[in-house]
Design an enzyme around this catalytic site. Structure first.
Site, short mmCIF file in Angstrom:
data_model
loop_
_atom_site.label_atom_id
_atom_site.label_comp_id
_atom_site.label_asym_id
_atom_site.label_seq_id
_atom_site.Cartn_x
_atom_site.Cartn_y
_atom_site.Cartn_z
N CYS A 1 0.79 -1.20 -0.07
CA CYS A 1 -0.12 -0.09 0.17
C CYS A 1 0.90 1.37 -0.04
CB CYS A 1 -0.98 0.00 1.31
SG CYS A 1 -2.08 1.32 1.22
N ASP B 1 0.47 3.53 1.89
CA ASP B 1 0.12 4.36 3.24
C ASP B 1 1.69 4.63 3.72
OD1 ASP B 1 0.04 4.45 6.46
OD2 ASP B 1 -1.94 3.84 6.02
N ARG C 1 2.66 4.77 6.60
CA ARG C 1 3.35 4.00 7.73
C ARG C 1 4.07 2.83 7.33
NH1 ARG C 1 -2.71 3.72 10.54
NH2 ARG C 1 -3.14 3.43 8.17
N HIS D 1 -1.98 -4.30 5.29
CA HIS D 1 -1.64 -3.97 6.49
C HIS D 1 -2.81 -3.39 7.16
CE1 HIS D 1 -2.55 0.33 5.76
NE2 HIS D 1 -2.39 -0.09 4.60
N CYS E 1 -6.29 -0.39 7.38
CA CYS E 1 -6.06 0.17 5.80
C CYS E 1 -7.11 1.15 5.62
CB CYS E 1 -5.95 -0.87 5.08
SG CYS E 1 -5.68 -0.51 3.31
#
Length: 222
Positions: free
Chosen positions: A39, A41, A43, A97, A100
């Site tokens: 992803c 993302d 993080r 993850h 999400c």
């Protein structure tokens, strides 16, 4: 922006100088053994999670770690084709993850009212959505979200198989596909085990709750 500039300065003066031979070698060629699809993302840091060096992972990222089927050719298809055909990676990992946002939006499409491009992109997870509503109606909240993340990784592996380069390499036995889930809050990584029908820790600790084999998105016994 200043933080980024300071980071570049630190990289050039401290990190690069101590790994000069590595970067000189990488300038000539790359030979990663793994394609890591995850992803966008902020993080998620694939190299940090796996403790790999530059040149060891070929990374593709997008919202929701989705893999469009081959007929929807685009940037993801090009990256997959290059990794499998040219770089000849040995493994492809699709890594979802915890918590999400893309999977939340899949479950709560009203959030996408002002995000038409995101809504169109999440159409590649429509099978995930269908599986969740048909088979996981007993789950709610975080349990439903986490199950969605797990199922979505399996659905995207199924989409991977529609890519001719992937199908050919899998059939030849030189490529293996893996579904992973990274838990941000604990640092744990779980991989789907087709023999046990559940995600289990890649480091050997107890697995997560099993997925019902009848609801499994794809056969991963490869």
């Amino acid at each position: 922006m200043q933080k980024l500039v300071q980071g570049i300065h630190q990289f050039q003066t401290q990190i690069f100088s101590s790994h000069k031979e590595l970067f000189e070698r990488l300038d000539k060629d790359q030979a990663p053994e793994t394609l890591f699809i995850t992803c966008s993302d902020s993080r998620i840091s694939p190299n940090l999670i796996t403790q790999t060096q530059p040149g060891e992972l070929f990374i593709l990222r997008n919202v929701g770690n989705l893999v469009p089927p081959y007929e929807h050719m685009g940037g993801m298809s090009a990256g997959i084709e290059f990794a499998v055909t040219v770089l000849q990676v040995k493994d492809i990992i699709v890594c979802g993850h915890s918590n999400c946002g893309a999977m939340k939006a899949l479950l709560e499409p009203d959030q996408l009212g002002e995000l038409p491009a995101t809504k169109a992109w999440l159409a590649h997870a429509r099978k995930t959505e269908q599986i969740m509503w048909e088979s996981y109606g007993h789950l709610h909240g975080n349990e439903l979200l986490h199950a969605t993340v797990e199922e979505n990784a399996l659905v995207q592996l199924e989409n991977l198989r529609s890519h001719p380069s992937v199908a050919k390499a899998v059939t030849a036995g030189r490529l293996h596909l893996h579904a992973w889930v990274y838990k941000i809050e604990t640092g744990e990584v779980f991989a789907f085990d087709p023999d046990r029908g559940q995600y289990t820790s890649v480091t050997g600790t107890d697995g997560l709750a099993p997925l019902d084999p009848e609801h499994r998105a794809t056969d991963l016994s490869i």
